[in-house]
Structure formats: C-alpha cells, structure tokens
Design an enzyme around this catalytic site. Sequence first.
Site, PDB file in Angstrom:
ATOM      1  N   CYS A 213     -73.788 -20.247 111.173  1.00 40.31           N
ATOM      2  CA  CYS A 213     -72.337 -20.295 111.295  1.00 40.31           C
ATOM      3  C   CYS A 213     -71.777 -20.455 112.705  1.00 40.31           C
ATOM      4  O   CYS A 213     -71.181 -19.532 113.259  1.00 40.31           O
ATOM      5  CB  CYS A 213     -71.749 -19.026 110.680  1.00 40.31           C
ATOM      6  SG  CYS A 213     -72.645 -18.451 109.255  1.00 40.31           S
TER       7      CYS A 213
ATOM      8  N   CYS B 245     -66.956 -14.509 111.735  1.00 39.81           N
ATOM      9  CA  CYS B 245     -67.571 -15.840 111.790  1.00 39.81           C
ATOM     10  C   CYS B 245     -67.525 -16.412 113.202  1.00 39.81           C
ATOM     11  O   CYS B 245     -66.479 -16.394 113.857  1.00 39.81           O
ATOM     12  CB  CYS B 245     -66.844 -16.778 110.825  1.00 39.81           C
ATOM     13  SG  CYS B 245     -67.421 -18.476 110.911  1.00 39.81           S
TER      14      CYS B 245
ATOM     15  N   GLU C  15     -72.626 -28.750 114.188  1.00 39.79           N
ATOM     16  CA  GLU C  15     -74.010 -28.389 113.873  1.00 39.79           C
ATOM     17  C   GLU C  15     -74.351 -28.722 112.435  1.00 39.79           C
ATOM     18  O   GLU C  15     -73.477 -28.724 111.569  1.00 39.79           O
ATOM     19  CB  GLU C  15     -74.201 -26.885 114.001  1.00 39.79           C
ATOM     20  CG  GLU C  15     -73.607 -26.286 115.219  1.00 39.79           C
ATOM     21  CD  GLU C  15     -73.588 -24.767 115.154  1.00 39.79           C
ATOM     22  OE1 GLU C  15     -73.464 -24.168 116.211  1.00 39.79           O
ATOM     23  OE2 GLU C  15     -73.705 -24.208 114.055  1.00 39.79           O
TER      24      GLU C  15
ATOM     25  N   CYS D 202     -62.842 -24.379 113.386  1.00 39.36           N
ATOM     26  CA  CYS D 202     -62.244 -23.985 112.118  1.00 39.36           C
ATOM     27  C   CYS D 202     -60.954 -23.215 112.388  1.00 39.36           C
ATOM     28  O   CYS D 202     -60.864 -22.475 113.360  1.00 39.36           O
ATOM     29  CB  CYS D 202     -63.220 -23.091 111.331  1.00 39.36           C
ATOM     30  SG  CYS D 202     -62.628 -22.657 109.669  1.00 39.36           S
TER      31      CYS D 202
ATOM     32  N   SER E 241     -65.935 -18.026  99.170  1.00 45.07           N
ATOM     33  CA  SER E 241     -66.311 -16.945 100.084  1.00 45.07           C
ATOM     34  C   SER E 241     -65.368 -15.775  99.846  1.00 45.07           C
ATOM     35  O   SER E 241     -64.276 -15.729 100.394  1.00 45.07           O
ATOM     36  CB  SER E 241     -66.207 -17.435 101.527  1.00 45.07           C
ATOM     37  OG  SER E 241     -67.067 -18.537 101.698  1.00 45.07           O
ATOM     38  N   LEU E 242     -65.790 -14.822  99.039  1.00 40.43           N
ATOM     39  CA  LEU E 242     -64.903 -13.740  98.614  1.00 40.43           C
ATOM     40  C   LEU E 242     -64.934 -12.557  99.591  1.00 40.43           C
ATOM     41  O   LEU E 242     -63.921 -12.152 100.116  1.00 40.43           O
ATOM     42  CB  LEU E 242     -65.275 -13.308  97.194  1.00 40.43           C
ATOM     43  CG  LEU E 242     -64.233 -12.494  96.448  1.00 40.43           C
ATOM     44  CD1 LEU E 242     -62.914 -13.226  96.341  1.00 40.43           C
ATOM     45  CD2 LEU E 242     -64.740 -12.136  95.045  1.00 40.43           C
ATOM     46  N   HIS E 243     -66.112 -12.007  99.803  1.00 43.69           N
ATOM     47  CA  HIS E 243     -66.361 -10.968 100.810  1.00 43.69           C
ATOM     48  C   HIS E 243     -65.665  -9.629 100.588  1.00 43.69           C
ATOM     49  O   HIS E 243     -65.959  -8.657 101.308  1.00 43.69           O
ATOM     50  CB  HIS E 243     -66.022 -11.453 102.220  1.00 43.69           C
ATOM     51  CG  HIS E 243     -66.729 -12.721 102.613  1.00 43.69           C
ATOM     52  ND1 HIS E 243     -68.068 -12.937 102.388  1.00 43.69           N
ATOM     53  CD2 HIS E 243     -66.273 -13.862 103.199  1.00 43.69           C
ATOM     54  CE1 HIS E 243     -68.408 -14.129 102.828  1.00 43.69           C
ATOM     55  NE2 HIS E 243     -67.336 -14.721 103.314  1.00 43.69           N
TER      56      HIS E 243
ATOM     57  N   ASN F  69     -74.948 -12.246 109.400  1.00 42.54           N
ATOM     58  CA  ASN F  69     -75.601 -12.696 110.632  1.00 42.54           C
ATOM     59  C   ASN F  69     -74.794 -12.119 111.780  1.00 42.54           C
ATOM     60  O   ASN F  69     -73.642 -12.512 111.955  1.00 42.54           O
ATOM     61  CB  ASN F  69     -75.509 -14.217 110.746  1.00 42.54           C
ATOM     62  CG  ASN F  69     -76.747 -14.901 110.233  1.00 42.54           C
ATOM     63  OD1 ASN F  69     -77.847 -14.388 110.339  1.00 42.54           O
ATOM     64  ND2 ASN F  69     -76.547 -16.076 109.676  1.00 42.54           N
TER      65      ASN F  69
ATOM     66  N   GLY G 232     -66.392 -25.235 109.782  1.00 42.40           N
ATOM     67  CA  GLY G 232     -65.164 -25.768 109.211  1.00 42.40           C
ATOM     68  C   GLY G 232     -64.887 -25.339 107.793  1.00 42.40           C
ATOM     69  O   GLY G 232     -65.748 -24.786 107.106  1.00 42.40           O
ATOM     70  N   GLU G 233     -63.652 -25.592 107.380  1.00 40.74           N
ATOM     71  CA  GLU G 233     -63.220 -25.293 106.018  1.00 40.74           C
ATOM     72  C   GLU G 233     -63.037 -26.633 105.300  1.00 40.74           C
ATOM     73  O   GLU G 233     -62.080 -27.364 105.575  1.00 40.74           O
ATOM     74  CB  GLU G 233     -61.904 -24.496 106.070  1.00 40.74           C
ATOM     75  CG  GLU G 233     -61.171 -24.375 104.748  1.00 40.74           C
ATOM     76  CD  GLU G 233     -62.042 -23.881 103.601  1.00 40.74           C
ATOM     77  OE1 GLU G 233     -62.800 -22.919 103.777  1.00 40.74           O
ATOM     78  OE2 GLU G 233     -61.958 -24.486 102.515  1.00 40.74           O
TER      79      GLU G 233
ATOM     80  N   SER H  39     -68.241 -25.104  99.801  1.00 40.38           N
ATOM     81  CA  SER H  39     -67.916 -23.687  99.976  1.00 40.38           C
ATOM     82  C   SER H  39     -66.551 -23.556 100.629  1.00 40.38           C
ATOM     83  O   SER H  39     -66.273 -24.179 101.646  1.00 40.38           O
ATOM     84  CB  SER H  39     -68.995 -23.032 100.851  1.00 40.38           C
ATOM     85  OG  SER H  39     -68.657 -21.694 101.123  1.00 40.38           O
TER      86      SER H  39
ATOM     87  N   CYS I 186     -77.389 -28.058 105.346  1.00 39.05           N
ATOM     88  CA  CYS I 186     -76.077 -27.419 105.511  1.00 39.05           C
ATOM     89  C   CYS I 186     -75.299 -28.225 106.552  1.00 39.05           C
ATOM     90  O   CYS I 186     -75.740 -28.353 107.691  1.00 39.05           O
ATOM     91  CB  CYS I 186     -76.310 -25.980 105.982  1.00 39.05           C
ATOM     92  SG  CYS I 186     -74.788 -25.097 106.324  1.00 39.05           S
TER      93      CYS I 186
ATOM     94  N   CYS J  33     -61.769 -16.289 110.121  1.00 43.49           N
ATOM     95  CA  CYS J  33     -62.507 -15.161 109.526  1.00 43.49           C
ATOM     96  C   CYS J  33     -63.084 -14.296 110.656  1.00 43.49           C
ATOM     97  O   CYS J  33     -63.679 -14.809 111.601  1.00 43.49           O
ATOM     98  CB  CYS J  33     -63.618 -15.664 108.600  1.00 43.49           C
ATOM     99  SG  CYS J  33     -62.944 -16.594 107.212  1.00 43.49           S
TER     100      CYS J  33
HETATM  101  N1  SAH Z   1     -65.216 -22.355 105.456  1.00 51.37           N
HETATM  102  C1  SAH Z   1     -66.100 -22.362 104.336  1.00 51.37           C
HETATM  103  C2  SAH Z   1     -67.490 -22.875 104.618  1.00 51.37           C
HETATM  104  C3  SAH Z   1     -68.170 -22.540 105.915  1.00 51.37           C
HETATM  105  S1  SAH Z   1     -68.827 -20.918 106.174  1.00 51.37           S
HETATM  106  C4  SAH Z   1     -66.153 -20.995 103.712  1.00 51.37           C
HETATM  107  O1  SAH Z   1     -65.542 -20.091 104.230  1.00 51.37           O
HETATM  108  O2  SAH Z   1     -66.752 -20.856 102.656  1.00 51.37           O
HETATM  109  C5  SAH Z   1     -70.146 -20.717 105.006  1.00 51.37           C
HETATM  110  C6  SAH Z   1     -70.334 -19.279 104.589  1.00 51.37           C
HETATM  111  O3  SAH Z   1     -70.857 -18.486 105.658  1.00 51.37           O
HETATM  112  C7  SAH Z   1     -69.046 -18.598 104.147  1.00 51.37           C
HETATM  113  O4  SAH Z   1     -69.281 -17.834 103.004  1.00 51.37           O
HETATM  114  C8  SAH Z   1     -68.747 -17.719 105.333  1.00 51.37           C
HETATM  115  O5  SAH Z   1     -67.887 -16.655 104.991  1.00 51.37           O
HETATM  116  C9  SAH Z   1     -70.133 -17.280 105.726  1.00 51.37           C
HETATM  117  N2  SAH Z   1     -70.255 -16.689 107.062  1.00 51.37           N
HETATM  118  C10 SAH Z   1     -69.514 -16.930 108.159  1.00 51.37           C
HETATM  119  N3  SAH Z   1     -69.929 -16.172 109.198  1.00 51.37           N
HETATM  120  C11 SAH Z   1     -70.967 -15.451 108.747  1.00 51.37           C
HETATM  121  C12 SAH Z   1     -71.823 -14.483 109.339  1.00 51.37           C
HETATM  122  N4  SAH Z   1     -71.696 -14.123 110.609  1.00 51.37           N
HETATM  123  N5  SAH Z   1     -72.790 -13.941 108.566  1.00 51.37           N
HETATM  124  C13 SAH Z   1     -72.938 -14.318 107.275  1.00 51.37           C
HETATM  125  N6  SAH Z   1     -72.169 -15.213 106.664  1.00 51.37           N
HETATM  126  C14 SAH Z   1     -71.177 -15.764 107.386  1.00 51.37           C
END
Ligand code: SAH
Length: 380
Positions: free
Chosen positions: A371, A144, A117, A137, A252-254, A328, A197-198, A229, A130, A141
Amino acid sequence: MKTIPLSPPAVPPTARSLLDCSPQELAEVVKALPHQREDAGGRAASVPAYRIRQIQEWIYKKYARSFEEMSNLPKAMRDGLAASATLTPLTPVEQRVSKAGDTQKVLFQMPDGETIEAVLMLYDQRRTLCISSQAGCAMGCSFCATAQGGLRRNLTAGEIVAQVLFFARYLRNAGERPKMRVKRPTTVTNIVLMGMGEPMHNYKNVWTAIRRLTAADGFGLGARHITLSTVGLVPMIDRMADEGLQVNLAVSLHAPNNALRSKLVPPSRRYPVDDLLASVRRYIAKTNRRVTFEYALMRGVNDNPSLAEDLADKLHGILCHVNLIPLNPIPDSSFQPTSDRDTQRFAERLSARGISTTVRIRRGIEIDAGCGQLRNAAES
Ligand code: SAH
C-alpha cells in the site's frame, strides 16, 4: 536495492500513447503517419482492418516492447510509429523481490515524473498482480501509506493497462530479470485493483482499462479474474452493477459501525456503513455475485471480539466473504497490527456466526510491498 537509471525519452513529448487508444483511435494514428499520406498521393489512405488487428496483437498478445519488433508491419509504418507514438508510458525505476522470492514490487515512473507501484505475487496455482489506479489517493484512510501524500492525479487507461503488460512480458520471458525463487508461471491469471488509489474515484479510466484487459482483441483476461477494491463510493457501486461484466467487487469495510469507520475511512462520513451495505445488497441482487469485505485488523482499534459479533450482525444474509488482513505497519503511524492469536480469534467468531472468512497471508513486508510504501520509501 537496485535503482535503474532513467533513459531520456526517445520520442517527442507530444507522442501518442497507443495504450490509450481504442481500435478506432489506433486506426487514426496509423492513418496520420507520413507514409500513409504518401500512399494516397497526398491524401490519407484508409487503414485496412487487419493492420489494426496486427498492431493490437503485438501490443496485447505478444507484449511488444518496441515498434521494431512488429515484423509483419511495413518498415515505414514501424518507423513512423516509433517517431510519433509510444508503446508504454511506464519506466520501471525500482524493482524489489521479497526474501521468499515469491513477491516482486515495481516502482514505475510516468512521463510527467509521477510514480506508481504494482506488485506481482506468485502462488501455486495463481499469479496475482496488484495494480494502481491513481498516483496517490484522495480518500485519506488513516492507516494507509498512499493516503499520506494525497492525490497527485488519475492514471489514464493506458497507464493502468501498461502495468499488466509489463508483468505479462516479464512472466512470458523466462530469462527476464529480476529472478524470483518460486517456479515462474508464464501468464498473469488474476488482477486486483488494490494498489495505489481509489478505482471508483477514477471510474471512467478504470473501466476503459478493464474493458481493454478483458476484450478478446485486447489482453483477453476473463472478467471474473479481476477484482476491483473500493473504499465504498455508493453511487459508483450502483454504477458498477450495471457494467455487465463479471468483475469482482471488494469493499474495504474495516469497521462494522459508522462512528469507528469514519475515523479510519473518511468517505464513510458521506456514505455511512448502512448506506454502503444497502448498495452492496443492490449490487448482489442485480449481479448475483458474491462480494468480498476487507477488514484490516488494527490492535486495540477495530479488533475487539465484540466488533466481530457486530460485523456478523451487519453482514447477516449478504452473499459475501470476509478477508481479514493483519495491518501492514506504516511509518509515522500509531496503528499496529493485531496479534496472530487475536486475528485467529476474530476469524473464528465470524466463522462461528456463519460468515465465510479467511485471513490474508501477508506478503513482501520487507520490500515495502504494502500500500504505497515503496513510493514513500523512494521519496524519503
Ligand atoms: N482504495 C481502494 C483500493 C486500494 S487499497 C480501497 O480502499 O479498497 C487496497 C486495500 O488495502 C484496502 O482494503 C485498504 O484499506 C488496504 N490497506 C491500506 N493500507 C493498509 C495497511 N497499512 N495495512 C493493511 N491493509 C491496508
């Protein structure tokens, strides 16, 4: 929802994807064409450099859809290319536009049937694209949608670049469908590698793509308009620091501590938060560039105000910006977004501690623009 039927490929499966070719490889493809050999009385004639420049211009500046359009190439060359090479490896199979008319998501199919996508977001001054770096991937996570199907395969550099050229063509041709409600700009100004993807797990192809997107004889976008990212693969952050391009880094720290982060972002078990932040510090020391930390706020999981304080402690002294993203929601997941009020509070705490913070506006939720969601919806 509109589904566009797939047309059978008109070129043999062995066809060379020109988007996967460096200028030198492009010259080899042209040199191998039948009419080239005829010209040299049975031996391959060398290809003049201007021919390669012309082809590159058709691909990266004029976003040609077919070899037929390449009017300054000899007819025999165009026919030869059409029979043995492809211009884009992507077929759009589904296109959706958000209600507000400012976000468009496209599901592409690749020659082997895998799908990816890309999302175009139009703002006043910017139009951000994007794009995906892998089909699926491997990072896993927990919140995701892309993670749910695991990794299918890496994208080639050409498959990454093709996503950009598709939207560049869409924006340039005002009549192109689907219509979007907001005023349509004519070029892509920003690219974020935040689709499926990463990117650092497909490092080589991603950087080949970035170099083609930034090259003067390629797409020609300034590196500072591209953001990569990552989930935080430490050795690759160090490698990126040496690339010598001003591409932005987003991490992507979270979560501010490793116990919590490991539950959300499994690679954190291998590269703990402190090691990750150390690599970010090294990156900044080398590049002098500000890093963005992404933090998806999940209700009752990582949105406690005390975590905002911990985060501020961890990020103290790092040249950075925090992007808070209300989660999301995705199907088959218990994770819920933090309320707007609590999101605001979390942001205020960080700001009060001197951390530059913004809340990312959610876009295109109803078109599954977050995502990996469109692909999942299409497969179900
Ligand atoms: N793999 C990379 C890039 C793709 S994801 C990464 O992890 O950064 C892009 C961003 O969307 C990342 O910060 C990821 O953690 C976030 N993301 C994934 N699923 C999500 C969701 N359901 N809601 C909000 N952000 C999300």
